[in-house]
Design an enzyme around this catalytic site. Sequence first.
Site, PDB file in Angstrom:
ATOM      1  N   LYS A  55      71.151   7.902   8.568  1.00  0.00           N
ATOM      2  CA  LYS A  55      69.748   7.969   9.154  1.00  0.00           C
ATOM      3  C   LYS A  55      69.657   6.903  10.356  1.00  0.00           C
ATOM      4  O   LYS A  55      70.057   7.416  11.508  1.00  0.00           O
ATOM      5  CB  LYS A  55      68.952   7.523   7.935  1.00  0.00           C
ATOM      6  CG  LYS A  55      68.745   8.904   7.227  1.00  0.00           C
ATOM      7  CD  LYS A  55      68.345   8.705   5.618  1.00  0.00           C
ATOM      8  CE  LYS A  55      68.437  10.034   5.107  1.00  0.00           C
ATOM      9  NZ  LYS A  55      68.510   9.867   3.597  1.00  0.00           N
ATOM     10  N   HIS A  92      66.224   4.757   4.042  1.00  0.00           N
ATOM     11  CA  HIS A  92      65.526   4.826   5.314  1.00  0.00           C
ATOM     12  C   HIS A  92      64.819   3.396   5.945  1.00  0.00           C
ATOM     13  O   HIS A  92      64.269   3.416   7.115  1.00  0.00           O
ATOM     14  CB  HIS A  92      63.975   5.649   5.077  1.00  0.00           C
ATOM     15  CG  HIS A  92      64.323   6.898   4.463  1.00  0.00           C
ATOM     16  ND1 HIS A  92      64.500   7.991   5.294  1.00  0.00           N
ATOM     17  CD2 HIS A  92      64.750   7.675   3.188  1.00  0.00           C
ATOM     18  CE1 HIS A  92      64.828   9.122   4.695  1.00  0.00           C
ATOM     19  NE2 HIS A  92      64.899   8.786   3.521  1.00  0.00           N
ATOM     20  N   SER A 114      61.217   8.478   0.497  1.00  0.00           N
ATOM     21  CA  SER A 114      61.545   9.432   1.848  1.00  0.00           C
ATOM     22  C   SER A 114      60.616  10.430   1.963  1.00  0.00           C
ATOM     23  O   SER A 114      60.710  11.041   3.131  1.00  0.00           O
ATOM     24  CB  SER A 114      63.019   9.942   1.455  1.00  0.00           C
ATOM     25  OG  SER A 114      62.977  10.507  -0.015  1.00  0.00           O
TER      26      SER A 114
END
Length: 387
Positions: free
Chosen positions: A240, A209, A181
């Site tokens: 996300k 992610h 990340s």
Amino acid sequence: MPDPLAWIPEQLELLESLERRRTIHIRSTQQGPNVAWKDREQINFSSNDYLNLAADPRLQAAACAAIEREGWGSGASPLITGRGQSQADLETALAQFEGTAAALTFASGFAANAGVIDALADRGDVILSDSKNHASIIDGTRLSKATVRVYPHRHLDYLENLLKQCGTFRRRLIVTDTLFSMDGDLAPLPELANLAEAYDAMLMVDEAHATGVFGANGRGLCEHFGLEDRVAVRVGTFSKALGGHGGFVVGSQPLIEWLVNRCRPYIFSTAPPAANAGAMLAALRIVHDEPQRRTDLLAKATWLRTQLREIGWSLGDSESQIIPVIVGTENLAMSLSAKLYEMGMLVPGIRPPSVPDGECLLRISLSCGHTQQHLDTLVAALTELRL
Ligand SMILES: *Cc1c(COP(=O)(O)O)cnc(C)c1O
């Protein structure tokens, strides 16, 4: 009478003197590539809303429809009375999207990681964890009564040596982010799958992610590497690229049933609201129907990385939409972030405790909603600041 909490203001002052006291601000407009921050319009390079879905009207409409059908709150944990039709539909759709037998949704990705690790490894087991894993994975290893061994970031030889020493434990669990990340680099997943098989270990990955961004169908890096059948436990988040809220786990039916029976954040936390499930059903459909969002995002990221490396910035091993500009000291990271803010761009400086001392960076995160003009503005600013 002495104040039993008097130590807290003292500690806050200590943070202040180190210029590490954090404060929160209000983001005063909707999500998207432009955002008002402290009442100034900025190009937003700080959000994880990679597919530009957080403010998508289709998600809003789906959320409203779910509220009208099921109301707002869910009232209890899923095992008691909290699991409604929208949540059940979302879990079915998610398993289908991910190509797994089953799926389970959580209040957050943080809760999913922390709870799943604790449910999979107990006293007598060993957890092998990458040194740059997300805080929620680290907290999961702390919650578990298993022995924990941390291996240096992506260091396969080190991991293999550890595995050789771990044969006497009852079970082994290797856990890693797939896309890290802060650094935007990728875990060596094919090699990790080989090691897991060679040393009889469970492999758990966190696609937080990568979901929606990598893989032909947007399932993440396991799909990208063709490893979906070889990774036993996949965690992800709706918060996300999917533009919503909450975490999830996908895998086999027995895995999911075990979590329903043993995963404490699932059992003892109120089910997420139907509105979120409705919106995330819409997001999964968009990820399926609009693959150009992810291909466009990755093309923009490749372009930007090339430009920034040409100017001479160090981006580490980033291969993704997360682009760290590694500057070293905290002062430099924070002053560059402040200068970019003055130039109309929100690019957070990242410093301890999020990264180790001396490895401070600017974290650029791209969205498919960024235009070429947005990117040109950023490249021009980072060219000027490089001189
Ligand atoms: C953000 C993040 C999480 C936590 O997900 P939330 O849904 O925001 O709680 C877990 N793992 C990684 C790698 C993350 O970056």
